[in-house]
Design a protein around this motif. Structure first.
Motif, short mmCIF file in Angstrom:
data_model
loop_
_atom_site.label_atom_id
_atom_site.label_comp_id
_atom_site.label_asym_id
_atom_site.label_seq_id
_atom_site.Cartn_x
_atom_site.Cartn_y
_atom_site.Cartn_z
N GLY A 1 0.84 -1.21 0.00
CA GLY A 1 0.00 0.00 0.00
C GLY A 1 0.85 1.23 0.00
N GLY A 2 0.26 2.30 -0.48
CA GLY A 2 1.00 3.51 -0.78
C GLY A 2 1.89 4.06 0.31
N SER A 3 1.31 4.34 1.49
CA SER A 3 2.10 5.06 2.49
C SER A 3 3.27 4.23 2.99
CB SER A 3 1.22 5.52 3.65
OG SER A 3 0.68 4.40 4.31
N TYR B 1 1.51 8.55 7.71
CA TYR B 1 0.08 8.28 7.95
C TYR B 1 -0.23 8.71 9.39
CZ TYR B 1 -4.38 6.11 6.71
OH TYR B 1 -5.68 5.89 6.37
N HIS C 1 -0.89 11.13 4.12
CA HIS C 1 -0.90 10.36 2.87
C HIS C 1 -2.22 10.34 2.12
CE1 HIS C 1 3.10 8.58 2.40
NE2 HIS C 1 3.18 8.75 3.71
N ASN D 1 5.05 12.36 -3.82
CA ASN D 1 5.62 11.01 -3.81
C ASN D 1 6.61 10.85 -4.95
OD1 ASN D 1 4.32 10.15 -1.55
ND2 ASN D 1 2.51 9.44 -2.66
N ARG E 1 -10.12 -1.72 -2.17
CA ARG E 1 -11.09 -1.20 -1.21
C ARG E 1 -12.15 -0.45 -2.00
NH1 ARG E 1 -6.64 0.72 2.57
NH2 ARG E 1 -5.97 -1.27 3.44
N VAL F 1 -13.03 2.55 -2.07
CA VAL F 1 -12.58 3.84 -2.60
C VAL F 1 -11.92 3.70 -3.99
CG1 VAL F 1 -10.32 3.76 -1.45
CG2 VAL F 1 -11.41 5.97 -1.81
N LYS F 2 -11.49 2.48 -4.32
CA LYS F 2 -10.81 2.26 -5.61
C LYS F 2 -11.78 2.02 -6.77
CE LYS F 2 -6.88 2.53 -3.52
NZ LYS F 2 -5.99 3.65 -3.70
N LYS G 1 -11.46 8.61 -4.48
CA LYS G 1 -10.52 9.58 -3.91
C LYS G 1 -9.13 9.03 -4.09
CE LYS G 1 -12.99 11.97 -0.26
NZ LYS G 1 -12.79 13.27 -0.88
N SER H 1 -5.21 10.71 -2.99
CA SER H 1 -4.46 11.92 -2.65
C SER H 1 -3.30 12.14 -3.62
CB SER H 1 -3.93 11.83 -1.24
OG SER H 1 -2.96 10.82 -1.19
N GLY I 1 -1.88 8.90 -5.91
CA GLY I 1 -2.01 7.88 -6.95
C GLY I 1 -0.67 7.25 -7.30
#
Ligand code: GMT
Length: 383
Positions: free
Chosen positions: A15-17, A95, A124, A177, A211, A213-214, A284, A286, A288
């Motif tokens: 995951g991103g963060s 985070y 994040h 990022n 999730r 949100v995706k 959403k 923040s 990508g």
């Protein structure tokens, strides 16, 4: 550049963060800084040996009374011991929830030992836009952001949202990022492409934590529309709560033969190397990061125009952006990119844009920011 001793606190998962925090730590260590990761398990991408990298596991003691083991207390206690024993210069938490408030607690405890440790918090995305602004966390998030010695956000949009939803009295610096272009680059994988797309079909890829949100159902619906027009295949990388629904949808739409769910993959860049298009229809986002990873492998992006994505994906240049949920528009734009007369230009542009986010461009910004925060906090303690 002076060498620092930094503690990095993050989620160790895919995951991103967690990826950003781990890659930042690795890059800092390569530059000669000493980096101490403080997490509940070994970060997924902490896969490399360097004399400047250390890992401290947070031990969460369970007890029958605890329905919810108090992770934040265990984390704060670990931060106190690592800062003291390793003589850290700075703590960088990724985070906000619960890392920023745990760092605040550690900082207060360390003060009673005569140690002042500056804390940098990096926001994040969902720590602000989804979870953080919920009433159950908002007061603590606001307080711990305001108590941090430095605060960064991964996009201008996330900074704006933070000021909009919280009573922030602190400055927020935008540090975008980044990507390691040494690792994320197009590799020659012709045999792989041939195996997946034996008839020269267009290859579309999506990666995420699946999730809500995706909006991964949008991915399947867009693909179904593309598939009705041209020969195409879809690879879905990752896993999460929405996977089953998306699998069922691809069966209902009669396209499951051409959709493959690959689960979580370590070497995403190998799949991206053979992709023609990346879909990111998120509700959403923040920043990508997954789209940046695709672009680094020369893959254009069709995305929603939400959050920080427009700061990365350039309309009509590296791909296209559409309103959230506009499946028809995303389909039209995908078909335009996949046209053989357009694809090479979009691929080139995607790589060129990714180069602006290379770690070599962003690392010095973090180093300078740490230095500024350390100087400011030294001045605070000597006042
Ligand atoms: O996207 C997620 O749900 C994971 C989340 C995370 O913290 O791992 O990602 C957020 O942080 C990434 C790294 O900064 C950003 O690239 C993602 O855009 C952001 N996700 C959202 O804002 C939904």
């Amino acid at each position: 550049m002076e060498q620092f001793k930094i503690g990095i606190v993050c989620y160790p998962t895919f995951g991103g963060s967690g990826v950003v925090a781990t890659e930042l730590g690795k890059a800092l260590a390569k530059e000669g800084h000493q980096v101490h990761f403080i997490t509940y398990s070994q970060p997924t991408r902490l896969d490399f040996l360097n004399e400047n990298l250390f890992y401290h596991e947070v031990n969460i003691r369970s007890y029958p009374l605890f329905e919810y083991p108090p992770y934040e207390l265990a984390l704060a206690s670990k931060m106190v011991s690592v800062v003291k024993n390793e003589k850290l210069d700075l703590l960088h938490v990724h985070y906000a929830i619960p890392h920023a408030s745990a760092a605040y607690m550690a900082k207060q405890i360390l003060k009673t030992h005569g140690i002042y440790i500056p804390v940098v918090t990096t926001l994040h995305g969902t720590d602000i836009t989804l979870v953080g602004k919920d009433a159950s966390y908002e007061p603590v998030v606001t307080f711990s952001i305001n108590q941090s010695d430095g605060v960064t956000a991964v996009s201008h949009d996330l900074r704006r949202e933070t000021f909009e939803h919280f009573k922030i009295t602190n400055e927020i610096e935008v540090i975008p990022n980044f990507i390691d272009l040494e690792k994320f680059k197009k590799q020659k994988k012709d045999h792989f492409k041939k195996a997946i797309c034996p008839q020269g079909e267009s290859l579309i890829v999506h990666t995420s934590n699946f999730r809500k949100v995706k909006r991964i159902n949008d991915v399947v619906n867009i693909f179904a529309n593309i598939h009705a027009e041209i020969p195409a295949k879809l690879l879905m990388i990752g896993d999460g709560p929405e996977r089953e629904k998306a699998e069922n949808l691809s069966r209902e739409l009669g396209i499951c033969e051409d959709v493959r769910f690959l689960g979580k993959l370590e070497a995403v860049e190998e799949v991206l190397s053979v992709a023609d298009l990346f879909l990111m229809p998120s509700e959403k986002e923040s920043f990508g990061l997954a789209a940046l990873e695709a672009m680094a492998c020369e893959v254009p992006v069709v995305s929603s125009n939400t959050g920080g994505i427009p700061e990365l994906n350039v309309q009509g240049v590296t791909g296209f952006l559409s309103p959230v949920g506009d499946i028809e528009d995303m389909t039209r734009k995908s078909l335009f990119i996949l046209d053989k007369n357009n694809l090479p230009r979009f691929k080139q542009n995607a790589l060129k844009r990714a180069q602006e986010f290379d770690i070599t461009q962003i690392l010095p910004i973090y180093e300078a920011y740490y230095q500024k925060i350390m100087i400011e906090s030294e001045a605070k303690t000597t006042l």
